[in-house]
Scaffold this motif. Structure first.
Motif, short mmCIF file in Angstrom:
data_model
loop_
_atom_site.label_atom_id
_atom_site.label_comp_id
_atom_site.label_asym_id
_atom_site.label_seq_id
_atom_site.Cartn_x
_atom_site.Cartn_y
_atom_site.Cartn_z
N TYR A 1 -27.43 65.47 112.81
CA TYR A 1 -27.30 66.71 113.57
C TYR A 1 -27.93 67.88 112.80
N HIS A 2 -27.58 67.97 111.52
CA HIS A 2 -28.02 69.10 110.72
C HIS A 2 -29.54 69.08 110.53
N GLN B 1 -35.32 74.19 114.79
CA GLN B 1 -35.46 75.59 114.39
C GLN B 1 -36.89 75.90 113.94
N LEU C 1 -25.93 73.99 123.42
CA LEU C 1 -27.36 73.87 123.65
C LEU C 1 -27.63 72.88 124.77
N SER D 1 -30.38 69.30 121.90
CA SER D 1 -29.19 68.70 121.31
C SER D 1 -29.40 67.28 120.80
N THR E 1 -31.43 69.75 113.76
CA THR E 1 -31.36 71.17 114.11
C THR E 1 -32.35 71.97 113.27
N ARG F 1 -26.56 75.95 115.42
CA ARG F 1 -26.81 75.64 116.82
C ARG F 1 -26.56 76.86 117.70
N HIS F 2 -25.54 77.65 117.37
CA HIS F 2 -25.30 78.88 118.13
C HIS F 2 -26.43 79.87 117.92
N ARG G 1 -29.33 78.72 119.98
CA ARG G 1 -29.12 79.03 121.39
C ARG G 1 -29.53 80.47 121.70
#
Length: 359
Positions: free
Chosen positions: A246-247, A254, A197, A202, A250, A2-3, A6
């Motif tokens: 979440y994973h 991406q 995010l 998110s 994401t 997530r970072h 961002r």
């Protein structure tokens, strides 16, 4: 992950990032409403967000639910970086009014329920799958939840905390209707308030709305929640489901970001060949990513006059880059015969989603 995402988003061109934000918001709204039985295609949701209500082929009920949820999500998106933010009864009831106010007073909105609540089993309206806490207990339970949202377990992982907020709200079931969407919205808000995010990137609502995932979502809610309100039950299966969501979501974002970036950059390489103005890439990029563009959408995206937008779209059509579909009222444009094939290949590029927790 997530970072890293961002960083990519912050470094990307503003125009296509705005387009991606809109697309992700539409997907989240469409998915969350689909869970509740209101079905509007994400592309049509995006058109509704742009004010194209008459052009969208959907029932008036589905349009109303979509626009109500969009209003709720728009407000949530505006709260993610408010410095003096606090959770309150008033905030939650105001969000609920945005979501359900169009049903009031037939289905009361913006206030705690004053009657018993039962969740019926799918296919059997007489079978109770879950019974919420007594209506007299709701104010106290919600006060406890709101105190926890503001002060409880603040050192806990934000993703776990957001999942538990979702679980607790949906099991208290404080309103007569709209509890599922409110619980998913609250989870999105908590994740976004973490500050990594923005809400559009998110939310796991799109993941939850995928057919197989929706079934598992309800299955785990039944397993963890039990037949009656029982907060002492083990929440580990719920946390496991959310960590996976979440994973995997994401990963989905991406891949979408990468495709979107590559499409934009490749279109930019074709500007000289097709004598394109830079702004016209916006229209072609949307066609590549979602399959179509409306003239009105392009006009707003580029802050053009009606005449400028019409001229640009006509020029793209004449060049064979766009093909008109439908009559004037509902007309949109798809890829024309001269649309760059390399861009379409990038847009349709496949990817694999992996479950990182599977043994």
């Amino acid at each position: 992950m997530r970072h890293d995402l961002r960083h990519v988003v912050q470094q990307s061109p503003t125009k296509w990032t705005a387009d991606l934000r809109r697309s992700l918001t539409a997907s989240a709204i469409a998915a969350s409403n689909t869970i509740e039985g209101y079905r509007v295609d994400p592309v049509d949701v995006a058109d509704l967000l742009d004010g194209e209500r008459d052009a969208v082929d959907a029932s008036e009920e589905n349009k109303a639910e979509t626009l109500a949820y969009q209003q709720t999500m728009t407000y949530i998106q505006s709260l993610w970086d408010v410095p003096d933010f606090t959770y309150s009864k008033e905030l939650l009831n105001a969000l609920h009014w945005m979501l359900q106010g169009h049903h009031h007073p037939h289905r009361p909105a913006g206030r705690w329920r004053r009657k018993a609540i039962f969740i019926t089993a799918v296919g059997d309206p007489h079978a109770t799958e879950y019974e919420g806490p007594h209506e007299d207990d709701v104010p106290g339970l919600m006060a406890e939840l709101i105190d926890w949202l503001n002060q409880g377990d603040l050192q806990a992982d934000p993703l776990v905390r957001a999942a538990m907020a979702h679980l607790n709200l949906v099991k208290i079931h404080p309103w007569t209707d709209g509890n599922g969407r409110m619980s998913r919205s609250l989870q999105t808000l908590l994740i976004a308030r973490e500050g990594v995010l923005a809400p559009e990137f998110s939310s796991i609502e799109e993941w939850l709305g995928l057919p197989g995932n929706t079934w598992e979502y309800y299955k785990v809610l039944r397993e963890v929640g039990g037949p009656v309100y029982s907060p002492q039950r083990d929440a580990l299966p719920w946390i496991r489901l959310n960590l996976r969501a979440y994973h995997e979501q994401t990963q989905r974002v991406q891949h979408r970001v990468k495709r979107s970036t590559d499409c934009w950059l490749t279109l930019a390489e074709h500007t000289e060949r097709f004598h394109l103005a830079e702004r016209q890439i916006t229209a072609l990029h949307e066609v590549a990513m979602v399959g179509r563009v409306r003239r009105s959408r392009y006009e707003r995206a580029e802050a053009l006059s009606n005449q400028q937008a019409v001229r640009d779209i006509q020029a793209l059509t004449k060049a064979g880059l766009l093909t008109p579909v439908g009559n004037t009222k509902g007309r949109y444009y798809t890829a024309g015969p001269a649309f760059p094939a390399d861009v379409l290949r990038i847009a349709s590029r496949r990817h694999t989603i992996t479950d990182p927790y599977q043994q």
